[in-house]
Structure formats: structure tokens, C-alpha cells
Design a protein around this motif. Structure first.
Motif, mmCIF file in Angstrom:
data_model
loop_
_atom_site.group_PDB
_atom_site.id
_atom_site.type_symbol
_atom_site.label_atom_id
_atom_site.label_comp_id
_atom_site.label_asym_id
_atom_site.label_seq_id
_atom_site.Cartn_x
_atom_site.Cartn_y
_atom_site.Cartn_z
ATOM 1 N N ARG A 131 10.124 7.833 4.477
ATOM 2 C CA ARG A 131 10.896 8.587 3.481
ATOM 3 C C ARG A 131 10.232 8.625 2.101
ATOM 4 O O ARG A 131 10.858 9.033 1.133
ATOM 5 N N ASP A 132 8.977 8.191 2.007
ATOM 6 C CA ASP A 132 8.232 8.375 0.763
ATOM 7 C C ASP A 132 7.453 9.676 0.866
ATOM 8 O O ASP A 132 6.664 9.864 1.798
ATOM 9 N N ALA A 133 7.655 10.576 -0.071
ATOM 10 C CA ALA A 133 7.032 11.899 -0.011
ATOM 11 C C ALA A 133 5.527 11.835 -0.209
ATOM 12 O O ALA A 133 4.780 12.650 0.334
ATOM 13 N N GLU A 134 5.058 10.866 -0.980
ATOM 14 C CA GLU A 134 3.639 10.731 -1.272
ATOM 15 C C GLU A 134 3.151 9.324 -0.932
ATOM 16 O O GLU A 134 3.863 8.343 -1.146
ATOM 17 N N LYS A 135 1.933 9.243 -0.408
ATOM 18 C CA LYS A 135 1.356 7.930 -0.100
ATOM 19 C C LYS A 135 1.216 7.072 -1.351
ATOM 20 O O LYS A 135 1.305 5.856 -1.289
ATOM 21 N N SER A 136 0.987 7.726 -2.480
ATOM 22 C CA SER A 136 0.797 6.989 -3.726
ATOM 23 C C SER A 136 2.015 6.134 -4.069
ATOM 24 O O SER A 136 1.877 5.052 -4.658
ATOM 25 N N GLN A 137 3.207 6.609 -3.700
ATOM 26 C CA GLN A 137 4.419 5.831 -3.950
ATOM 27 C C GLN A 137 4.405 4.536 -3.142
ATOM 28 O O GLN A 137 4.770 3.469 -3.646
ATOM 29 N N ALA A 138 3.976 4.644 -1.886
ATOM 30 C CA ALA A 138 3.908 3.467 -1.021
ATOM 31 C C ALA A 138 2.831 2.505 -1.486
ATOM 32 O O ALA A 138 3.036 1.281 -1.518
ATOM 33 N N VAL A 139 1.671 3.033 -1.866
ATOM 34 C CA VAL A 139 0.561 2.197 -2.312
ATOM 35 C C VAL A 139 0.936 1.435 -3.579
ATOM 36 O O VAL A 139 0.619 0.248 -3.734
ATOM 37 N N GLN A 140 1.626 2.106 -4.481
ATOM 38 C CA GLN A 140 2.063 1.451 -5.711
ATOM 39 C C GLN A 140 2.998 0.280 -5.396
ATOM 40 O O GLN A 140 2.902 -0.793 -5.995
ATOM 41 N N PHE A 141 3.899 0.480 -4.438
ATOM 42 C CA PHE A 141 4.813 -0.575 -4.006
ATOM 43 C C PHE A 141 4.014 -1.755 -3.443
ATOM 44 O O PHE A 141 4.271 -2.918 -3.770
ATOM 45 N N GLU A 142 3.052 -1.457 -2.574
ATOM 46 C CA GLU A 142 2.251 -2.517 -1.938
ATOM 47 C C GLU A 142 1.460 -3.312 -2.970
ATOM 48 O O GLU A 142 1.360 -4.541 -2.872
ATOM 49 N N GLU A 143 0.919 -2.620 -3.943
ATOM 50 C CA GLU A 143 0.143 -3.295 -4.981
ATOM 51 C C GLU A 143 1.039 -4.144 -5.875
ATOM 52 O O GLU A 143 0.704 -5.286 -6.212
ATOM 53 N N GLU A 144 2.177 -3.588 -6.230
ATOM 54 C CA GLU A 144 3.102 -4.292 -7.128
ATOM 55 C C GLU A 144 3.637 -5.568 -6.496
ATOM 56 O O GLU A 144 3.788 -6.598 -7.157
ATOM 57 N N HIS A 145 3.922 -5.508 -5.187
ATOM 58 C CA HIS A 145 4.513 -6.655 -4.500
ATOM 59 C C HIS A 145 3.491 -7.464 -3.695
ATOM 60 O O HIS A 145 3.864 -8.351 -2.934
ATOM 61 N N LYS A 146 2.206 -7.137 -3.894
ATOM 62 C CA LYS A 146 1.102 -7.885 -3.275
ATOM 63 C C LYS A 146 1.281 -8.012 -1.761
ATOM 64 O O LYS A 146 1.167 -9.099 -1.188
ATOM 65 N N VAL A 147 1.585 -6.895 -1.121
ATOM 66 C CA VAL A 147 1.766 -6.860 0.331
ATOM 67 C C VAL A 147 0.398 -7.042 0.994
ATOM 68 O O VAL A 147 -0.501 -6.222 0.786
ATOM 69 N N PRO A 148 0.212 -8.103 1.800
ATOM 70 C CA PRO A 148 -1.120 -8.425 2.330
ATOM 71 C C PRO A 148 -1.451 -7.795 3.684
ATOM 72 O O PRO A 148 -2.450 -8.144 4.294
ATOM 73 N N TYR A 149 -0.623 -6.901 4.169
ATOM 74 C CA TYR A 149 -0.832 -6.315 5.490
ATOM 75 C C TYR A 149 -0.695 -4.788 5.412
ATOM 76 O O TYR A 149 -0.119 -4.246 4.467
ATOM 77 N N PRO A 150 -1.217 -4.080 6.424
ATOM 78 C CA PRO A 150 -1.187 -2.614 6.390
ATOM 79 C C PRO A 150 0.171 -2.039 6.776
ATOM 80 O O PRO A 150 0.969 -2.687 7.452
ATOM 81 N N SER A 151 0.399 -0.817 6.359
ATOM 82 C CA SER A 151 1.621 -0.097 6.731
ATOM 83 C C SER A 151 1.266 1.293 7.219
ATOM 84 O O SER A 151 0.494 2.012 6.572
ATOM 85 N N LEU A 152 1.837 1.677 8.355
ATOM 86 C CA LEU A 152 1.719 3.043 8.843
ATOM 87 C C LEU A 152 2.541 3.961 7.942
ATOM 88 O O LEU A 152 3.658 3.600 7.543
#
Length: 204
Positions: free
Chosen positions: A126-147
Motif C-alpha cells: 500500500r505504499d505508492a512509491e518505493k521511496s516511502q518504504a526505503v525511508q521507513f527502512e532507513e529510519e527504523h534501521k530494518v536489517p532485512y529485505p522487503s518485497l
């Protein structure tokens, strides 16, 4: 004549409104951010846990569906490549408050159990742009990949009657044989996430 027809037209409109409301509610089952209702039946054969984690005995587990595609960072990923490991699949969205709340728990546990044969994988939806997801991952230091799954197609691949994701966030645990072993609907506290992962680590 016009007066006698009015009640019929109103009834039809009411029926149409009720039908539309029901359809909208059904479409929100997978897109609602927050807790979802989980119910069991004779076909599901899962045990509802007090900690919000539903589990399935090894003999009753169903194979996980094919989960593959492009990640939020543009890389190819196929969950089947992790067979032989315990795989924890977390469905999330950057716009989802409960997903934000549970993100530190997932980042911490994922890092701690990585060397124990456990691989975490996200499904961003439900994220329209990948950049939104990447920003979330960077902000929360997510150490694994997401489809990256903006339309929720991957969620719909889970077989009927299995422990399938029914809301955002949802978490699915896949055992070393590639079978669906546990599910949680809604955000997970750190301790509850460990209760989902630890028994699968212990399985031989």
C-alpha cells in the motif's frame, strides 16, 4: 402513483447502500491498519495462542506460497531460496502506525537470531512509491529485505484455510521445510515475537 413508488425506490437504494458497504468492508480486510479478527475452524487446525500468536502442529502445516519479486531497493528476492531456514514474513506499510510501533522489535530480534538459521523478510504494501518504504527502512534501521507489493497481491497467495495475513501488520512464520507454522495479526511486542520464533529455532 409517484407516492406509491417512492418506498420501493428507497428500499432499492438502501439495499444498494448496504451492498456497497459490505463490499467496502470486505476490501478493507487486507488493507486495514491495526488488529484483525482471527477465527479458527475444523479446516485451519491451528491453535489460538494467548499471546496473539496462532500456531500449527508440524503434521498439519501447509506449504507457504511462492513469494518472490522485487525488493524496495530494486533487487530480486525469492523466499524459496531461504528453505532450510526459519523465515519470518512481516507485512507492513510505512503509513501504518502499528507497523511503526513494532519496527524496533523486529529490527532487534532479526539481528539477534540471524546466526541461528532465521531469516526475516518484509512485504511492503500500500505504499505508492518505493521511496516511502526505503525511508521507513532507513529510519527504523530494518536489517532485512522487503518485497515491494503495493497492491497486496502477495498477501492473496496464501492458501485458503491456512494461517494467512488478514491485516496490516501481520506476521507469518515459515518453518525450515517451507511450511506455514504460525501467524500473528496486528503489531507484535518483542517478547511475543520471540515466542513465535524460538520454538521454530528449536525444531529439528
Amino acid at each position: 402513483m409517484s407516492d406509491s413508488r417512492a418506498p420501493r425506490r428507497l428500499t432499492s437504494r438502501r439495499r444498494l447502500a448496504l451492498f456497497a458497504a459490505g463490499a467496502a468492508a470486505a476490501s478493507l480486510t487486507l488493507s486495514a491498519c491495526g488488529d484483525g479478527a482471527s477465527g479458527g475452524s475444523a479446516q485451519t487446525r491451528f491453535v489460538q495462542g494467548k499471546n496473539g500468536v496462532d500456531t500449527v502442529k508440524p503434521g498439519d502445516r501447509q506449504p507457504a506460497p511462492a513469494l518472490s519479486g522485487e525488493t524496495t531497493t530494486g533487487k530480486k528476492l525469492d523466499v524459496a531460496d531461504y528453505k532450510g531456514k526459519v523465515v519470518i514474513v512481516n507485512v507492513w506499510g510505512s503509513w501504518c502506525g502499528p507497523c511503526i510501533a513494532e519496527a524496533p522489535n523486529f529490527a532487534k530480534v532479526a539481528s539477534e537470531v540471524k546466526d541461528k538459521g532465521v531469516q526475516f523478510v518484509g512485504i511492503n504494501t500500500r505504499d505508492a512509491e518505493k521511496s516511502q518504504a526505503v525511508q521507513f527502512e532507513e529510519e527504523h534501521k530494518v536489517p532485512y529485505p522487503s518485497l515491494y507489493d503495493p497492491t497486496g497481491k502477495l498477501m492473496l497467495r496464501f492458501p485458503k484455510g491456512s494461517l494467512n495475513p488478514q491485516s496490516i501488520p501481520s506476521t507469518i512464520a515459515i518453518d525450515r521445510q517451507g511450511r506455514i507454522a504460525a501467524r500473528s495479526i496486528g503489531p507484535l511486542a518483542e517478547d511475543d515475537l520471540r515466542k513465535m520464533v524460538d520454538p521454530l529455532i528449536a525444531e529439528k
